[in-house]
Motif scaffolding. Structure first.
Motif, mmCIF file in Angstrom:
data_model
loop_
_atom_site.group_PDB
_atom_site.id
_atom_site.type_symbol
_atom_site.label_atom_id
_atom_site.label_comp_id
_atom_site.label_asym_id
_atom_site.label_seq_id
_atom_site.Cartn_x
_atom_site.Cartn_y
_atom_site.Cartn_z
ATOM 1 N N GLY A 181 90.833 21.541 -24.407
ATOM 2 C CA GLY A 181 89.588 21.152 -23.741
ATOM 3 C C GLY A 181 88.408 21.989 -24.194
ATOM 4 N N ARG B 111 100.781 28.290 -17.924
ATOM 5 C CA ARG B 111 99.389 28.675 -18.162
ATOM 6 C C ARG B 111 99.384 29.729 -19.258
ATOM 7 N NH1 ARG B 111 95.715 32.260 -17.500
ATOM 8 N NH2 ARG B 111 93.568 31.650 -16.994
ATOM 9 N N TYR C 211 83.550 12.915 -6.551
ATOM 10 C CA TYR C 211 84.244 14.038 -7.197
ATOM 11 C C TYR C 211 83.413 14.670 -8.303
ATOM 12 C CZ TYR C 211 85.514 10.617 -10.849
ATOM 13 O OH TYR C 211 85.483 9.675 -11.847
ATOM 14 N N GLU D 128 89.218 21.726 -13.793
ATOM 15 C CA GLU D 128 89.272 22.204 -15.176
ATOM 16 C C GLU D 128 90.033 21.254 -16.104
ATOM 17 O OE1 GLU D 128 86.895 24.345 -15.770
ATOM 18 O OE2 GLU D 128 88.150 25.906 -16.656
ATOM 19 N N TYR D 129 90.636 20.214 -15.542
ATOM 20 C CA TYR D 129 91.414 19.244 -16.341
ATOM 21 C C TYR D 129 90.556 17.985 -16.427
ATOM 22 C CZ TYR D 129 95.667 16.413 -17.423
ATOM 23 O OH TYR D 129 96.612 15.594 -17.992
ATOM 24 N N ALA D 130 89.835 17.833 -17.540
ATOM 25 C CA ALA D 130 88.776 16.813 -17.622
ATOM 26 C C ALA D 130 89.317 15.379 -17.603
ATOM 27 C CB ALA D 130 87.956 17.031 -18.900
ATOM 28 N N SER D 131 90.437 15.153 -18.277
ATOM 29 C CA SER D 131 90.834 13.774 -18.588
ATOM 30 C C SER D 131 90.981 12.836 -17.380
ATOM 31 C CB SER D 131 92.109 13.776 -19.428
ATOM 32 O OG SER D 131 91.841 14.357 -20.690
ATOM 33 N N PHE E 184 89.981 28.635 -26.299
ATOM 34 C CA PHE E 184 90.311 29.937 -25.720
ATOM 35 C C PHE E 184 89.205 30.922 -26.092
ATOM 36 C CE2 PHE E 184 94.230 27.686 -25.646
ATOM 37 C CZ PHE E 184 94.925 28.196 -24.571
ATOM 38 N N ALA F 179 85.485 18.014 -27.038
ATOM 39 C CA ALA F 179 85.163 16.584 -27.186
ATOM 40 C C ALA F 179 84.011 16.143 -26.294
ATOM 41 C CB ALA F 179 86.407 15.739 -26.898
ATOM 42 N N GLY F 180 83.549 17.024 -25.409
ATOM 43 C CA GLY F 180 82.371 16.706 -24.598
ATOM 44 C C GLY F 180 82.567 15.471 -23.741
ATOM 45 N N ALA F 181 81.589 14.554 -23.818
ATOM 46 C CA ALA F 181 81.621 13.339 -23.000
ATOM 47 C C ALA F 181 82.346 12.208 -23.697
ATOM 48 C CB ALA F 181 80.189 12.918 -22.678
ATOM 49 N N LYS G 169 86.927 8.312 -26.216
ATOM 50 C CA LYS G 169 86.386 7.491 -27.320
ATOM 51 C C LYS G 169 86.898 7.933 -28.675
ATOM 52 C CE LYS G 169 81.969 7.928 -25.997
ATOM 53 N NZ LYS G 169 80.521 7.743 -26.026
ATOM 54 N N LEU H 176 98.511 20.775 -25.930
ATOM 55 C CA LEU H 176 98.200 20.792 -24.505
ATOM 56 C C LEU H 176 97.967 19.349 -24.055
ATOM 57 C CD1 LEU H 176 96.743 23.582 -25.919
ATOM 58 C CD2 LEU H 176 97.207 24.168 -23.565
ATOM 59 N N ALA H 177 97.936 19.130 -22.729
ATOM 60 C CA ALA H 177 98.221 17.776 -22.238
ATOM 61 C C ALA H 177 97.046 16.978 -21.688
ATOM 62 C CB ALA H 177 99.320 17.844 -21.199
#
Ligand SMILES: Cc1cc2nc3c(=O)[nH]c(=O)nc-3n(C[C@H](O)[C@H](O)[C@H](O)COP(=O)(O)OP(=O)(O)OC[C@H]3O[C@@H](n4cnc5c(N)ncnc54)[C@H](O)[C@@H]3O)c2cc1C
Length: 369
Positions: free
Chosen positions: A200, A169, A299, A40-43, A203, A343-345, A349, A7-8
């Protein structure tokens, strides 16, 4: 035949590049791709900067290792690919009331901070004026990057290595097998060899949860990263965004808060605190409002947290398939899956967590795939 489906986010893209460099054929299947913005897309929402974490238990020590690998990889990226947006800058961190874990001696010997380049404890005369509560300050060399620009760069790198992208999806991880097969015209040899689950929050993983972060993007400049850990448990971060991206200022850490709404009170407090920490921010920038800031965006993003931290482990993914000979029956099949989420925060890193970057040998990570 594809070797892996991923996933991306930053973890999926970095893994795709690593696998493609090792000669695997990789297909990425994802709901969100670089260029997209979704809560929902954290990056794309990440600051994004380097800050050491403490290394007091096995899980944290493992993350430290991954952070070292990623730091080395990003060093090479900064030198060879300025268009990636990765830059190395001076970082400073202030602690209002350091616990014993953050006393001078522990910081240096155990906490992992002293391992980072140019680390030193600041002299009291170097602490910011008017902040009597600050008990300790440290500095080291960290990195920053412009997340949307860096994701687009990873996307181009992956495409250049032949990685294929499918936007879809997934209702379940198993569905990746079928979406991939259908994309190959249901050819009998279109099965994938393994799945990388870099989704992320995973599932239906009961240990996964979001941590809401309200951040502010301003055009005002700051030439270093500044982090201030306040006595109330909150942290102010000031992160320059290279290649004309302004400065990201944060933020909140709100576990299990699913709200989409901006808190104006939080914005005001965060900006007031930031202005006191970095005078450069509000001295002389154009288009400022009364607070001295030129706000481009306020945001909310959701950090993909997981109890127990990052899940990086191989398992078997079992699924039901329609029998080739008799379409009325289903047969059980299985393929390896590598879970790589939660990976959290710290996602950026530890993003070269499977190794395989420009700094590594070709065989690194083979045992994982
Ligand atoms: C405000 C904020 C500031 C941050 N600052 C930093 C920082 O300074 N430094 C740092 O290292 N980290 C930072 N982080 C954390 C970092 O952003 C995350 O750890 C990282 O982005 C996680 O990457 P990921 O690839 O695991 O997940 P994501 O970026 O969320 O990517 C998940 C991928 O899986 C796909 N996906 C998920 N579910 C499905 C489905 N059902 N079907 C199809 N596709 C699916 C998504 O579309 C996406 O492509 C910050 C995060 C936030 C929110």
């Amino acid at each position: 035949m594809s070797d892996a489906t991923i996933l991306a986010g930053v973890l999926g893209l970095s893994s795709a590049i690593q696998l493609a460099r090792e000669g695997h054929t990789v297909t990425v299947i994802a709901r969100d791709l670089p260029g997209d913005f979704d809560i929902e897309y954290a990056s794309p929402w990440a600051g994004s900067h380097f800050r050491p974490i403490s290394a007091n238990n096995a899980s944290e020590r493992f993350e430290q290792e991954l952070m070292h690998e990623t730091y080395d990889e990003l060093k090479v990226t900064a030198e060879r690919h300025p268009d990636s947006s990765v830059r190395f800058v001076r970082a400073v961190e202030y602690f209002d009331s350091p616990s014993p874990a953050y006393s001078d001696e522990t910081l240096v010997k155990q906490n992992g901070y002293a391992d980072w380049p140019d680390f030193r404890i600041l002299d009291p005369s170097e602490l910011p004026a008017g902040h009597d509560a600050i008990q300790l300050g440290v500095t080291y060399t960290g990195w920053v990057l412009n997340s949307p620009v860096y994701l687009a760069w990873l996307h181009r790198q992956a495409q250049g290595l032949g990685v294929r992208f499918i936007r879809a999806r997934l209702a379940a991880l198993e569905e990746a097998v079928f979406i991939h097969r259908e994309s190959e015209g249901n050819h009998p040899r279109a099965n994938i060899r393994a799945v990388i689950n870099a989704s992320g929050r995973g599932f239906q993983d009961p240990d996964s949860f979001p941590s809401r972060g309200q951040f502010i993007l301003v055009s005002n400049p700051c030439s270093e990263t500044i982090s201030h850990h306040w006595a109330d448990g909150s942290t102010t971060v000031i992160i320059p965004r290279p290649l004309g991206g302004g400065t990201v200022i944060g933020g909140t850490k709100e576990p299990n808060n699913w709200s989409h709404s901006i808190s104006n009170a939080a914005t005001e407090t965060i900006l007031t605190r930031a202005a006191k920490l970095c005078e450069q921010l509000v001295s002389g920038a154009s288009n400022q409002d009364a607070s001295g800031f030129d706000i481009k965006q306020v945001y909310i993003g959701r950090r993909p947290m997981r109890k127990g931290g990052l899940r990086l482990e191989e398992q078997t993914l079992e699924f039901q398939d329609t029998a080739e000979e008799d379409g009325l029956k289903t047969v059980s099949r299985s393929i390896p899956v590598v879970h790589c989420y939660g990976a959290g925060a710290s996602g950026f890193k530890i993003s070269w967590e499977l190794g395989g970057g420009e700094t590594s040998g070709a065989s690194r990570g083979d045992d994982i795939v």
